[in-house]
Design a protein around this motif. Structure first.
Motif, PDB file in Angstrom:
ATOM      1  N   ALA A 446      53.031  27.824  12.887  1.00  0.00           N
ATOM      2  CA  ALA A 446      51.912  27.108  12.269  1.00  0.00           C
ATOM      3  C   ALA A 446      51.096  28.037  11.382  1.00  0.00           C
ATOM      4  CB  ALA A 446      51.028  26.503  13.368  1.00  0.00           C
ATOM      5  N   GLU A 447      50.922  29.265  11.831  1.00  0.00           N
ATOM      6  CA  GLU A 447      50.165  30.226  11.035  1.00  0.00           C
ATOM      7  C   GLU A 447      50.864  30.540   9.714  1.00  0.00           C
ATOM      8  OE1 GLU A 447      48.542  34.851  11.427  1.00  0.00           O
ATOM      9  OE2 GLU A 447      49.426  33.812  13.161  1.00  0.00           O
ATOM     10  N   VAL A 448      52.184  30.709   9.766  1.00  0.00           N
ATOM     11  CA  VAL A 448      52.942  30.974   8.532  1.00  0.00           C
ATOM     12  C   VAL A 448      52.878  29.777   7.602  1.00  0.00           C
ATOM     13  CG1 VAL A 448      55.238  31.448   7.612  1.00  0.00           C
ATOM     14  CG2 VAL A 448      54.451  32.665   9.635  1.00  0.00           C
ATOM     15  N   SER A 449      53.011  28.571   8.146  1.00  0.00           N
ATOM     16  CA  SER A 449      52.936  27.361   7.314  1.00  0.00           C
ATOM     17  C   SER A 449      51.565  27.244   6.670  1.00  0.00           C
ATOM     18  CB  SER A 449      53.232  26.127   8.173  1.00  0.00           C
ATOM     19  OG  SER A 449      54.527  26.200   8.733  1.00  0.00           O
ATOM     20  N   GLN A 450      50.526  27.579   7.414  1.00  0.00           N
ATOM     21  CA  GLN A 450      49.180  27.542   6.857  1.00  0.00           C
ATOM     22  C   GLN A 450      49.030  28.569   5.729  1.00  0.00           C
ATOM     23  OE1 GLN A 450      46.171  28.222   9.760  1.00  0.00           O
ATOM     24  NE2 GLN A 450      44.463  27.680   8.420  1.00  0.00           N
ATOM     25  N   ASN A 451      49.603  29.738   5.917  1.00  0.00           N
ATOM     26  CA  ASN A 451      49.559  30.748   4.852  1.00  0.00           C
ATOM     27  C   ASN A 451      50.290  30.275   3.600  1.00  0.00           C
ATOM     28  OD1 ASN A 451      48.142  32.455   6.521  1.00  0.00           O
ATOM     29  ND2 ASN A 451      49.932  33.602   7.202  1.00  0.00           N
ATOM     30  N   ILE A 452      51.425  29.632   3.797  1.00  0.00           N
ATOM     31  CA  ILE A 452      52.182  29.109   2.648  1.00  0.00           C
ATOM     32  C   ILE A 452      51.355  28.077   1.898  1.00  0.00           C
ATOM     33  CG2 ILE A 452      54.211  27.756   2.001  1.00  0.00           C
ATOM     34  CD1 ILE A 452      55.727  29.130   4.248  1.00  0.00           C
ATOM     35  N   GLU A 453      50.672  27.187   2.639  1.00  0.00           N
ATOM     36  CA  GLU A 453      49.862  26.155   1.998  1.00  0.00           C
ATOM     37  C   GLU A 453      48.711  26.786   1.214  1.00  0.00           C
ATOM     38  OE1 GLU A 453      49.009  22.430   0.737  1.00  0.00           O
ATOM     39  OE2 GLU A 453      50.743  23.116   1.909  1.00  0.00           O
ATOM     40  N   LYS A 454      48.073  27.814   1.812  1.00  0.00           N
ATOM     41  CA  LYS A 454      46.993  28.494   1.098  1.00  0.00           C
ATOM     42  C   LYS A 454      47.502  29.153  -0.179  1.00  0.00           C
ATOM     43  CE  LYS A 454      44.096  29.544   5.135  1.00  0.00           C
ATOM     44  NZ  LYS A 454      43.529  30.631   5.976  1.00  0.00           N
ATOM     45  N   LEU A 455      48.655  29.805  -0.074  1.00  0.00           N
ATOM     46  CA  LEU A 455      49.207  30.463  -1.257  1.00  0.00           C
ATOM     47  C   LEU A 455      49.592  29.458  -2.326  1.00  0.00           C
ATOM     48  CD1 LEU A 455      51.411  33.201   0.470  1.00  0.00           C
ATOM     49  CD2 LEU A 455      49.341  33.574  -0.868  1.00  0.00           C
ATOM     50  N   ARG A 456      50.094  28.305  -1.912  1.00  0.00           N
ATOM     51  CA  ARG A 456      50.453  27.276  -2.898  1.00  0.00           C
ATOM     52  C   ARG A 456      49.217  26.736  -3.606  1.00  0.00           C
ATOM     53  NH1 ARG A 456      55.118  23.950   0.507  1.00  0.00           N
ATOM     54  NH2 ARG A 456      56.864  25.350  -0.023  1.00  0.00           N
ATOM     55  N   LEU A 457      48.137  26.517  -2.845  1.00  0.00           N
ATOM     56  CA  LEU A 457      46.900  26.070  -3.479  1.00  0.00           C
ATOM     57  C   LEU A 457      46.385  27.128  -4.449  1.00  0.00           C
ATOM     58  CD1 LEU A 457      45.065  24.486  -0.402  1.00  0.00           C
ATOM     59  CD2 LEU A 457      46.170  23.283  -2.307  1.00  0.00           C
ATOM     60  N   GLU A 458      46.463  28.375  -4.022  1.00  0.00           N
ATOM     61  CA  GLU A 458      46.052  29.465  -4.904  1.00  0.00           C
ATOM     62  C   GLU A 458      46.912  29.508  -6.160  1.00  0.00           C
ATOM     63  OE1 GLU A 458      43.315  32.823  -5.256  1.00  0.00           O
ATOM     64  OE2 GLU A 458      43.455  31.103  -3.899  1.00  0.00           O
ATOM     65  N   THR A 459      48.215  29.317  -5.984  1.00  0.00           N
ATOM     66  CA  THR A 459      49.121  29.309  -7.146  1.00  0.00           C
ATOM     67  C   THR A 459      48.800  28.174  -8.087  1.00  0.00           C
ATOM     68  OG1 THR A 459      50.847  30.266  -5.739  1.00  0.00           O
ATOM     69  CG2 THR A 459      51.542  29.295  -7.825  1.00  0.00           C
ATOM     70  N   GLN A 460      48.528  26.990  -7.535  1.00  0.00           N
ATOM     71  CA  GLN A 460      48.184  25.842  -8.378  1.00  0.00           C
ATOM     72  C   GLN A 460      46.917  26.121  -9.175  1.00  0.00           C
ATOM     73  OE1 GLN A 460      47.942  22.466  -5.783  1.00  0.00           O
ATOM     74  NE2 GLN A 460      50.139  22.451  -5.311  1.00  0.00           N
ATOM     75  N   LYS A 461      45.957  26.797  -8.548  1.00  0.00           N
ATOM     76  CA  LYS A 461      44.716  27.110  -9.258  1.00  0.00           C
ATOM     77  C   LYS A 461      44.987  28.034 -10.437  1.00  0.00           C
ATOM     78  CE  LYS A 461      41.928  29.913  -7.174  1.00  0.00           C
ATOM     79  NZ  LYS A 461      40.944  30.461  -6.231  1.00  0.00           N
ATOM     80  N   PHE A 462      45.760  29.085 -10.190  1.00  0.00           N
ATOM     81  CA  PHE A 462      46.054  30.012 -11.283  1.00  0.00           C
ATOM     82  C   PHE A 462      46.968  29.380 -12.327  1.00  0.00           C
ATOM     83  CE2 PHE A 462      44.436  33.137  -8.288  1.00  0.00           C
ATOM     84  CZ  PHE A 462      43.787  34.021  -9.128  1.00  0.00           C
ATOM     85  N   GLU A 463      47.888  28.518 -11.907  1.00  0.00           N
ATOM     86  CA  GLU A 463      48.735  27.819 -12.883  1.00  0.00           C
ATOM     87  C   GLU A 463      47.909  26.895 -13.761  1.00  0.00           C
ATOM     88  OE1 GLU A 463      51.673  25.970 -10.471  1.00  0.00           O
ATOM     89  OE2 GLU A 463      53.046  27.701 -10.507  1.00  0.00           O
ATOM     90  N   ALA A 464      46.871  26.266 -13.177  1.00  0.00           N
ATOM     91  CA  ALA A 464      45.993  25.418 -13.989  1.00  0.00           C
ATOM     92  C   ALA A 464      45.266  26.247 -15.033  1.00  0.00           C
ATOM     93  CB  ALA A 464      44.993  24.692 -13.084  1.00  0.00           C
ATOM     94  N   TRP A 465      44.751  27.403 -14.611  1.00  0.00           N
ATOM     95  CA  TRP A 465      44.106  28.284 -15.591  1.00  0.00           C
ATOM     96  C   TRP A 465      45.093  28.759 -16.648  1.00  0.00           C
ATOM     97  CZ3 TRP A 465      41.427  31.265 -11.075  1.00  0.00           C
ATOM     98  CH2 TRP A 465      40.242  30.602 -10.727  1.00  0.00           C
ATOM     99  N   LEU A 466      46.318  29.060 -16.207  1.00  0.00           N
ATOM    100  CA  LEU A 466      47.328  29.505 -17.170  1.00  0.00           C
ATOM    101  C   LEU A 466      47.654  28.401 -18.162  1.00  0.00           C
ATOM    102  CD1 LEU A 466      49.320  31.705 -18.032  1.00  0.00           C
ATOM    103  CD2 LEU A 466      50.941  30.798 -16.367  1.00  0.00           C
ATOM    104  N   ALA A 467      47.782  27.167 -17.662  1.00  0.00           N
ATOM    105  CA  ALA A 467      48.050  26.044 -18.568  1.00  0.00           C
ATOM    106  C   ALA A 467      46.893  25.846 -19.543  1.00  0.00           C
ATOM    107  CB  ALA A 467      48.285  24.766 -17.756  1.00  0.00           C
ATOM    108  N   GLU A 468      45.670  26.049 -19.042  1.00  0.00           N
ATOM    109  CA  GLU A 468      44.500  25.923 -19.920  1.00  0.00           C
ATOM    110  C   GLU A 468      44.557  26.963 -21.032  1.00  0.00           C
ATOM    111  OE1 GLU A 468      39.657  26.603 -19.674  1.00  0.00           O
ATOM    112  OE2 GLU A 468      40.927  26.776 -17.883  1.00  0.00           O
ATOM    113  N   VAL A 469      44.897  28.203 -20.666  1.00  0.00           N
ATOM    114  CA  VAL A 469      44.964  29.262 -21.684  1.00  0.00           C
ATOM    115  C   VAL A 469      46.078  28.995 -22.681  1.00  0.00           C
ATOM    116  CG1 VAL A 469      45.419  31.707 -22.044  1.00  0.00           C
ATOM    117  CG2 VAL A 469      43.942  30.988 -20.174  1.00  0.00           C
ATOM    118  N   GLU A 470      47.250  28.589 -22.167  1.00  0.00           N
ATOM    119  CA  GLU A 470      48.397  28.390 -23.053  1.00  0.00           C
ATOM    120  C   GLU A 470      48.270  27.133 -23.906  1.00  0.00           C
ATOM    121  OE1 GLU A 470      51.659  28.372 -20.395  1.00  0.00           O
ATOM    122  OE2 GLU A 470      51.884  30.558 -20.388  1.00  0.00           O
ATOM    123  N   GLY A 471      47.560  26.116 -23.383  1.00  0.00           N
ATOM    124  CA  GLY A 471      47.504  24.854 -24.116  1.00  0.00           C
ATOM    125  C   GLY A 471      46.223  24.576 -24.843  1.00  0.00           C
TER     126      GLY A 471
END
Length: 608
Positions: A446-471
């Motif tokens: 459960a702890e590993v799954s929670q870490n994966i979910e946190k990292l995915r949310l973090e990735t989505q946040k940075f991908e949104a910023w990246l899309a904003e910069v690129e687009g």
């Protein structure tokens, strides 16, 4: 008869061998020391892991340098091979040979000494036999003479004569025995002497000669081996040198230049031309699209962005940071009133009038001054880098965001691998309960799954910023071009203060103590340029102890007893930044308010 000289010569030959062994040993030590120094030199200039140097080695010239260091390390290895081969093939072999040579030499000279002692013993026996034979002969002759004398004397009795005759016969017999013994020993000595000089000594000398010749041949072979050991590594050393040449030929100056361009390009477009400022009109000045002029009617300056320069002149400043810079009061805060009556509260001294120079000159200086850009970048509260890298130019920001996304994806993959491993282990426990309890892995899973979910949310946040910069950035650039003609007809309603001459209340921007100027900024321009900036959070509340009429730029009026939000506490200059609502904020003297800081607020300090 030259045993002593031969013994000295053969000992000298052994000393030569030992001297050569010492020479080779010192050569191996030099090779090892040289190899160690080369390895240390190569290691010293290798880029450190996870350091800035490692990033710099992406250029072909630096890669060639790395190859040179690696080839130098291999080159050092060949010198170690030279040392090892010389130690095993020369030093070890000669050391064993010297031990054998010493034993053989000792044996040969022992045999020679033994033969010498034997012939000397035979000689002594011969001399002894000879002296005894000589003595017996003399005794026999004296006895014969005494007998003849006694026999001739008539007065001597016959018995005495007979006795003298018998004594003479005994002496003659002893002389004959001594003669026979001497003859026998002489023959034996002659035989031994012949054997000694014609058989024993030649054989011993022959052995010594062969031993010495083998020693000479051995030292020659060792010298050949010495050269061969060096010659064997020459092809490999040649390959090392060829590798250095190949690395040097792989340097591509065009590629390195392109890497520098990719690494440092900002993505900004060059600013437009600065138009002429007409100072011939005494009452009102013509405002050009890209200039900042001084409004003489109110003693304040108006800032207008126009043409291609919109959005490019303030590339590193966020809205609230710039507002903080522009609205900070110029003078020290007024002292609190002597009485609590609102009518007794003075408004504090006005800012001293100073000679003002055209702000366009300051603006040009800002555009060409790296230290000032650095100061603008440092306007971020606390000096920390924003999470979205908004303090960087567009292209640099895009690279940083892309790098962050890649790092997060690697971490996600690592966590997923760990989750798969735990899942497999749990399956093994389910099939073989004696190996472990499957339920014990649920918490970890459960702890590993929670870490994966946190990292995915973090990735989505940075991908949104990246899309904003690129687009979004190119679109904004086009929008800036389309709106370049709107600024001449718009009247900026908001007046802010540009504090270029002092330290702002947040203590993050300092210039030389010289001049002050005030700037009128178009509100819609800031809203368009900084629409993604969040307002500063409230860190507490405050209650006005006295009425304060904020007549200076950057201040705000308050009424006694009014409650407001604190968004920035006193930095030591006597001013506190407060907010009445989302659109109305400014500075008031710290002595005019009672501050209640929220202990849980970020950056809040305990108020005493």
């Amino acid at each position: 008869d030259q045993f002593d000289n031969l013994e000295k010569h053969t000992q000298w030959g052994i000393d030569i061998l030992e001297k050569y062994i010492k020479f080779v040993k010192e050569r191996t030590e030099i090779e090892l020391s040289y190899a160690k120094q080369l390895r240390n030199l190569s290691k010293k200039y290798q880029p450190k892991k996870n350091s800035k140097e490692e990033e710099e080695y992406k250029y072909t010239s630096c890669k060639a340098f790395i190859s040179t260091l690696n080839e130098t390390n291999d080159y050092a290895g060949q010198h170690e091979v030279i040392s090892e081969n010389m130690t095993s093939h020369i030093i070890g072999d000669l050391a064993r040979y010297i031990q054998e040579l010493k034993q053989e030499r000792k044996s040969n000279f022992h045999d020679g000494r033994k033969a010498q002692q034997h012939i000397e013993t035979c000689w002594k026996q011969l001399e002894s036999s000879k002296r005894r034979f000589e003595r017996d002969c003399k005794e026999a002759d004296r006895a014969q003479q005494y007998f003849e004398k006694m026999d001739a004397d008539i007065n001597v009795t016959k018995a005495d004569v007979e006795k003298a005759r018998q004594q003479a016969q005994i002496r003659h017999q002893m002389a004959e025995d001594s003669k026979a013994d001497y003859s026998s020993i002489l023959q034996k000595f002659n035989h031994e002497q012949h054997e000694y000089y014609h058989t024993h000594i030649p054989n011993i000398f022959q052995k010594i000669q062969e031993m010495e010749e083998r020693r000479i041949v051995k030292i020659g072979e060792s010298m050949k081996t010495y050269a061969e050991v060096d010659r064997q590594v020459i092809p490999i050393i040649g390959k090392c040198l060829d590798g250095i040449v190949k690395a040097a030929e792989s340097i591509d100056e065009k590629n390195d230049s392109q890497l520098v361009i990719e690494a440092y390009k900002s993505g900004f477009e060059p600013p437009g031309d600065i138009e002429f400022e007409d100072y011939t009109q005494p009452m009102k000045r013509t405002v050009s699209d890209n200039s900042l002029s001084n409004s003489r009617g109110e003693g304040k300056l108006e800032l207008k962005f126009g043409g291609k320069s919109k959005g490019k002149l303030w590339p590193f400043i966020k809205k609230n940071k710039l507002v903080s810079l522009l609205t900070s009061p110029h003078q020290p805060p007024p002292p609190p009133p002597a009485s609590a009556s609102p009518s007794a509260v003075p408004n504090g001294p006005q800012s001293p009038k100073q000679q003002k120079e055209p702000l366009s000159h300051r603006f040009n200086e800002f555009m060409t001054s790296k230290p000032k850009i650095h100061c603008f970048r440092s306007l971020k509260r606390g000096g920390a880098t924003p999470e979205d890298f908004s303090n960087l130019p567009p292209e640099q920001r895009r690279k940083k965001l892309q790098q962050k996304v890649d790092e997060l994806n690697k971490e996600i993959q690592k966590e997923m691998d760990q989750r798969d491993a735990i899942t497999k282990m749990k399956d093994v426990y389910l099939k073989n309960p004696q190996m472990g309890d499957p339920a014990s892995l649920d918490h970890k899973l459960a702890e590993v799954s929670q870490n994966i979910e946190k990292l995915r949310l973090e990735t989505q946040k940075f991908e949104a910023w990246l899309a904003e910069v690129e687009g979004r950035l190119p679109a904004r650039s086009e929008q800036a071009r389309r709106q370049s003609g709107l600024y001449d007809s718009q009247n900026p309603p908001t007046v802010n203060n540009c504090a270029q001459d002092r330290e702002s209340p947040d203590g993050s921007y300092t210039e030389e103590q010289s001049q002050e100027s005030e700037v009128k900024v178009l509100a819609t321009d800031f809203d368009d340029e900084f629409d993604d900036e969040e307002p500063l959070p409230a860190i507490g509340t405050c209650k006005a102890l006295y009425t304060f009429e904020g007549q200076n730029e950057g201040t705000i009026s308050v009424v006694e007893g009014e409650t407001l939000y604190v968004i920035e506490e006193d930095k030591g200059d006597g001013w506190t930044r407060i907010r009445r609502n989302e659109d109305e904020e400014g500075y008031v003297p710290t002595s005019y308010v009672e501050v209640y800081l929220d202990k849980n607020a970020k950056g809040a300090k305990t108020y005493i």
